[in-house]
Design a protein around this motif. Structure first.
Motif, short mmCIF file in Angstrom:
data_model
loop_
_atom_site.label_atom_id
_atom_site.label_comp_id
_atom_site.label_asym_id
_atom_site.label_seq_id
_atom_site.Cartn_x
_atom_site.Cartn_y
_atom_site.Cartn_z
N ALA A 31 68.74 12.63 -20.16
CA ALA A 31 69.00 12.35 -21.58
C ALA A 31 67.75 12.50 -22.45
N ASP A 32 66.63 11.97 -21.99
CA ASP A 32 65.41 12.02 -22.81
C ASP A 32 64.99 13.46 -23.09
N THR A 33 65.05 14.30 -22.07
CA THR A 33 64.65 15.70 -22.22
C THR A 33 65.56 16.43 -23.21
N LEU A 34 66.85 16.24 -23.06
CA LEU A 34 67.81 16.90 -23.95
C LEU A 34 67.66 16.39 -25.38
N ARG A 35 67.56 15.10 -25.53
CA ARG A 35 67.43 14.50 -26.86
C ARG A 35 66.21 15.06 -27.60
N GLU A 36 65.09 15.13 -26.90
CA GLU A 36 63.86 15.64 -27.51
C GLU A 36 64.00 17.11 -27.89
N ALA A 37 64.71 17.88 -27.06
CA ALA A 37 64.93 19.30 -27.37
C ALA A 37 65.78 19.45 -28.62
N LEU A 38 66.78 18.60 -28.78
CA LEU A 38 67.63 18.63 -29.97
C LEU A 38 66.82 18.26 -31.21
N PHE A 39 65.95 17.25 -31.08
CA PHE A 39 65.09 16.87 -32.19
C PHE A 39 64.18 18.03 -32.59
N ASN A 40 63.61 18.69 -31.59
CA ASN A 40 62.70 19.81 -31.87
C ASN A 40 63.40 20.98 -32.54
N ALA A 41 64.72 21.07 -32.32
CA ALA A 41 65.50 22.14 -32.95
C ALA A 41 65.93 21.78 -34.36
N GLY A 42 65.65 20.55 -34.79
CA GLY A 42 65.97 20.15 -36.16
C GLY A 42 67.06 19.12 -36.28
N ALA A 43 67.64 18.68 -35.16
CA ALA A 43 68.68 17.65 -35.21
C ALA A 43 68.05 16.28 -35.42
N GLY A 44 68.86 15.34 -35.91
CA GLY A 44 68.40 13.96 -36.03
C GLY A 44 67.62 13.64 -37.28
N SER A 45 67.65 14.52 -38.28
CA SER A 45 66.96 14.23 -39.55
C SER A 45 67.96 13.73 -40.57
N ILE A 46 67.69 12.54 -41.12
CA ILE A 46 68.57 11.95 -42.12
C ILE A 46 67.69 11.47 -43.28
N GLY A 47 67.76 12.17 -44.43
CA GLY A 47 66.95 11.78 -45.58
C GLY A 47 65.47 11.80 -45.24
N ASN A 48 64.82 10.64 -45.33
CA ASN A 48 63.39 10.52 -45.07
C ASN A 48 63.08 10.15 -43.62
N TYR A 49 64.08 10.22 -42.74
CA TYR A 49 63.89 9.84 -41.34
C TYR A 49 64.20 11.02 -40.42
N ASP A 50 63.52 11.04 -39.26
CA ASP A 50 63.85 12.02 -38.24
C ASP A 50 63.93 11.32 -36.89
N HIS A 51 64.22 12.07 -35.82
CA HIS A 51 64.42 11.51 -34.48
C HIS A 51 65.53 10.45 -34.48
N CYS A 52 66.56 10.67 -35.30
CA CYS A 52 67.68 9.73 -35.37
C CYS A 52 68.78 10.16 -34.40
N SER A 53 69.28 9.22 -33.61
CA SER A 53 70.38 9.50 -32.68
C SER A 53 71.09 8.21 -32.34
N PHE A 54 72.30 8.34 -31.79
CA PHE A 54 73.02 7.18 -31.27
C PHE A 54 73.36 7.47 -29.82
N ASN A 55 73.11 6.50 -28.95
CA ASN A 55 73.23 6.72 -27.52
C ASN A 55 74.06 5.62 -26.86
N VAL A 56 75.02 6.02 -26.04
CA VAL A 56 75.86 5.08 -25.31
C VAL A 56 75.89 5.53 -23.85
N THR A 57 75.66 4.59 -22.95
CA THR A 57 75.68 4.91 -21.52
C THR A 57 77.01 4.49 -20.90
N GLY A 58 77.54 5.34 -20.05
CA GLY A 58 78.80 5.04 -19.37
C GLY A 58 78.97 5.94 -18.17
N LYS A 59 80.19 6.00 -17.62
CA LYS A 59 80.46 6.84 -16.46
C LYS A 59 81.37 8.00 -16.84
#
Length: 364
Positions: A144-172
């Motif tokens: 998860a950490d590797t994928l999340r960081e790759a998505l951030f580097n591609a420009g995902a997770g930016s909201i207004g004046n914030y970046d590296h924004c995500s929501f994460n839920v763990t399950g099976k």
């Protein structure tokens, strides 16, 4: 340096997905794989501009307005549009247009008007709808950490004046591969349960292909489960028009005189002067009568635009001063904006500001 490299740079500040549906933007004439000899930046691509490009050894014209707006069924040179296209093709000159893609940019046409007028606290007047998307995917928790960081580097997770924004839920998560499958974990034909993290990130719509590329490259599964939805949230960084404030409130007649001088216009057509000082100013380059209600709703004291018709001035209703300074005049500094941007991006070839005045409207 290829023409495509210049296009990529322009689309950093004016992504084509944000152009209006009626528009015709992007590369209109030419081969994007050609090497660039020079770039000529103009407001309108007329024959004189193509001649200027030939003279200055520029094989790419970056124009604000598109010379081809509606479809061409014939190219015989019978009108100015066909003559421009013919001359450009004969001389191997490419033509690229930004138009409403740059209109809707937060650092585009209207931002430059605000800068020329010295306006502060700038905001988009009419935010564009459906510009924010959301990606939800499921990945083994250990990845998860590797994928999340790759998505951030591609420009995902930016909201207004914030970046590296995500929501994460763990399950099976569970899956069973068929005989043609090649599972990374588990065995084909056997139901497998894996601890997974659901990652949710938002992103600007023009980044979708880049986001998906990062997802597929960094997700370990053979088959990646994901969904993309378009959100209704307002994006304050994309849209047409802008509102800003003067440092100090001034007399309206004094301000209109200032606008005439700074915007280098031969005429300011305006609605009735309201007897109070003005501070909040709305601007919209080009034809902006449609946004008069938006300027009023934003609490602007003056609305500056072009192409206002006779009956549109009645819409002021003593709530705002409408100032029509001319279509060309509201957009004339756009080419300076593009030259400054491209000159900083590229130093290995000439980026030239066209000296042609393409304003078809003359004043006595």
């Amino acid at each position: 340096m290829l023409i495509q490299d210049v296009i990529n740079a322009i689309e950093e500040i004016a992504p084509l997905p944000y152009a209006e549906d009626f528009d015709n933007v992007g590369l209109l004439v030419g081969d994007k794989s050609e090497n660039v000899t020079g770039v000529l930046v103009c407001l309108d691509t007329l024959e004189a501009v193509v001649d200027e490009a030939i003279e200055k050894n520029c094989n790419l014209i970056v124009s604000f307005h598109p010379i081809i707006f509606s479809g061409l069924k014939k190219i015989t040179g019978k009108n100015y549009v066909e003559r421009v296209v013919l001359k450009a093709i004969k001389n191997n000159i490419a033509i690229y247009a930004t138009h409403t893609a740059l209109d809707n940019s937060i650092v585009g046409v209207n931002d430059r008007i605000c800068d020329v007028l010295g306006l502060q606290n700038k905001k988009i007047l009419i935010p564009q709808k459906s510009t924010i998307k959301k990606l939800v995917t499921f990945v083994p928790t250990k990845n998860a950490d590797t994928l999340r960081e790759a998505l951030f580097n591609a420009g995902a997770g930016s909201i207004g004046n914030y970046d590296h924004c995500s929501f994460n839920v763990t399950g099976k998560g569970s899956f069973k591969g068929n005989e043609a499958s090649n599972p990374v974990v588990g065995k084909k034909g056997v139901t497998h349960f894996e601890e997974e993290t659901q990652i949710g990130v938002t992103f600007a719509k023009h980044l979708e292909s880049k986001i998906l590329k990062a997802l597929f490259k960094n997700h370990p599964y053979e088959e990646v489960a994901y969904e993309i939805t378009t959100l209704e949230n307002t994006n304050q960084h994309i849209g047409i028009g802008m509102v800003g404030e003067l440092e100090t409130a001034v007399n309206p007649t004094e301000f209109l005189t200032f606008v005439k001088e700074r915007m280098q216009t031969g005429c300011v057509r305006h609605s009735e002067i309201i007897d109070k000082k003005v501070k909040k100013i709305a601007v919209l380059g080009g034809s902006g009568a449609f946004a008069i209600p938006n300027a009023i709703a934003a609490g602007a004291d003056v609305y500056i635009t072009g192409d206002v018709k006779y009956h549109d001035f009645y819409k002021a209703e003593n709530k705002i001063i409408i100032a029509d300074i001319g279509h060309y005049e509201t957009e004339q500094f756009t080419k300076n904006l593009l030259v400054e941007f491209l000159t900083k991006k590229f130093t290995n070839f000439a980026v030239v500001l066209s000296v042609c005045n393409t304003n078809p409207v003359k004043y006595l």
